[in-house]
Design a protein around this motif. Sequence first.
Motif, mmCIF file in Angstrom:
data_model
loop_
_atom_site.group_PDB
_atom_site.id
_atom_site.type_symbol
_atom_site.label_atom_id
_atom_site.label_comp_id
_atom_site.label_asym_id
_atom_site.label_seq_id
_atom_site.Cartn_x
_atom_site.Cartn_y
_atom_site.Cartn_z
ATOM 1 N N LEU A 119 5.119 -1.023 -1.163
ATOM 2 C CA LEU A 119 4.064 -1.757 -0.469
ATOM 3 C C LEU A 119 3.936 -3.195 -0.950
ATOM 4 O O LEU A 119 3.290 -4.011 -0.293
ATOM 5 C CB LEU A 119 2.726 -1.023 -0.632
ATOM 6 N N PHE B 208 5.781 0.182 6.966
ATOM 7 C CA PHE B 208 5.331 1.349 6.208
ATOM 8 C C PHE B 208 4.714 2.380 7.136
ATOM 9 O O PHE B 208 4.957 3.587 7.010
ATOM 10 C CB PHE B 208 4.320 0.912 5.151
ATOM 11 N N LEU C 8 11.181 4.591 0.820
ATOM 12 C CA LEU C 8 10.183 5.192 1.703
ATOM 13 C C LEU C 8 10.589 6.613 2.101
ATOM 14 O O LEU C 8 9.761 7.534 2.105
ATOM 15 C CB LEU C 8 10.002 4.327 2.952
ATOM 16 N N ALA D 91 10.213 8.932 -0.880
ATOM 17 C CA ALA D 91 8.817 9.314 -1.080
ATOM 18 C C ALA D 91 8.406 10.396 -0.090
ATOM 19 O O ALA D 91 7.744 11.375 -0.453
ATOM 20 C CB ALA D 91 7.913 8.093 -0.944
ATOM 21 N N ARG E 216 -4.529 3.033 0.993
ATOM 22 C CA ARG E 216 -3.509 3.776 1.695
ATOM 23 C C ARG E 216 -4.038 5.131 2.120
ATOM 24 O O ARG E 216 -4.980 5.638 1.578
ATOM 25 C CB ARG E 216 -2.269 4.016 0.828
ATOM 26 N N THR F 122 -1.710 7.698 2.294
ATOM 27 C CA THR F 122 -0.675 8.655 1.917
ATOM 28 C C THR F 122 -0.764 9.090 0.473
ATOM 29 O O THR F 122 0.069 9.870 0.029
ATOM 30 C CB THR F 122 0.718 8.054 2.163
ATOM 31 N N PRO G 293 5.562 10.162 -4.778
ATOM 32 C CA PRO G 293 5.319 9.261 -3.640
ATOM 33 C C PRO G 293 4.306 8.175 -3.956
ATOM 34 O O PRO G 293 4.420 7.053 -3.464
ATOM 35 C CB PRO G 293 4.805 10.208 -2.540
ATOM 36 N N ASP H 116 5.532 4.481 -3.277
ATOM 37 C CA ASP H 116 4.787 3.724 -2.281
ATOM 38 C C ASP H 116 4.169 2.475 -2.889
ATOM 39 O O ASP H 116 4.109 1.415 -2.263
ATOM 40 C CB ASP H 116 3.690 4.588 -1.658
#
Length: 308
Positions: free
Chosen positions: A233, A241, A22, A25, A304, A306, A225, A229
Motif C-alpha cells: 500500500l 489494490f 498482492l 497476501a 483498510r 482486508t 497479509p 499489504d
Amino acid sequence: MSGSSTRRTPGTRTSPRDLALLLTAATSTQTGAALGSHAFSAIGPAGVVAVRQLVATVILLPLTRPRVRTLTRGQWWRVVLLAAMFAGMNLFLYSAVERIGLGLAVTLEFLGPLAVALLGSRSARDLLTAVAAAVGVYVLVLPGSSSDYVGLTLGLLAGACWGGYILANRAVGAALPGVQGTALATAVSATAYLPVLVWLMVEGRFTPAAFGLAVIAGVLSTVVPYTLDLVVLRRVPARVFGVAMSSHPVLAAVVGLVLLGQVLALHEWLGIGVIVAANAAAMAFGRPAAEISGVEPDPSPSRRSTAR
C-alpha cells in the motif's frame, strides 16, 4: 511500526513484484482459512476464530501500543462497533466455510464490499453492476431443494459484516491515528471470544493439532497479509489494490480444491466469475477505492478492509 506512520504517495504504475505480493497476501489468507477448517471438527469455527483473534492481538498490540487511557467514550464506541463487525465477519465466514465450502463462502462474503461500493449510487453503470452481481449470485447458488440455505445465509451475513466493517473502519480511522483503532478492535474482539477459549479448554477439545492449525490460520490469514499489504500500500494506487482484492474468491475456490478437495460445479465457477468481474468493475470504475473498500494510499491498516 508505531501509531503514526509516514504517508507516502503511491505511484501511478504497479510493478510485477507488487502484484506478486498482492496475490501472495490473498493466497495466504485463503490458505490459512483452508488449514483452519481442518480444526473445525475439534474446536468448531468459533474456536478457530477465537485463536485467530488472539494471535492477531498478540502481534498488533505490542507493535501499535495504543494510548488506551486517552480514549474518549465516543472513540471507544467506534472501536467496539468495529470489533463487533470484525468478530461477526470471521465467525460467519468460517461457519459458512464449514457448510458450503471455501470458494462459495468467500464469494458470498465479497458481496459486502460490492454493496458498499454501490450504496447510494444512481448511475446506470453501477445499476448494471448490481444486476450483474445478482445474476452471478443466482448462477452461483442455483437455489433448489438440495441447497444449504443456512450456509448460504451465513455467507451473506459475513458479507453484511464486512460491509459494516468497512463503514466502521472509516469512523475509527477518522477518530484514532495510525493502526491504533485496528489493534484495539482486535483486542476487544479477542476478549469477547475468551469464554469460547475457556470452554474449549475445560471440555478438553483443544488438541495440539487443532490448536496448531488455528494458530497457523491466524498467522497466514492475519499476520502475513497484514504485513504484505502494509508494504504494498505504500507503493500501489488504491484502485489497483481494490481490483486485486477481487482475486480472493477465485483463489479461495482454487485453494479449496487443492487443500480441501472441494470440487465446484461449472455453474459455480461461472457465478464466481460474474461476481468477481462485477466487484472488479466497481473497484476500478466506480467511486474512489478508498470509499469502496476502506483502502487509502496511507498504508495504515486502520484504513483498510482486508486486515481480517
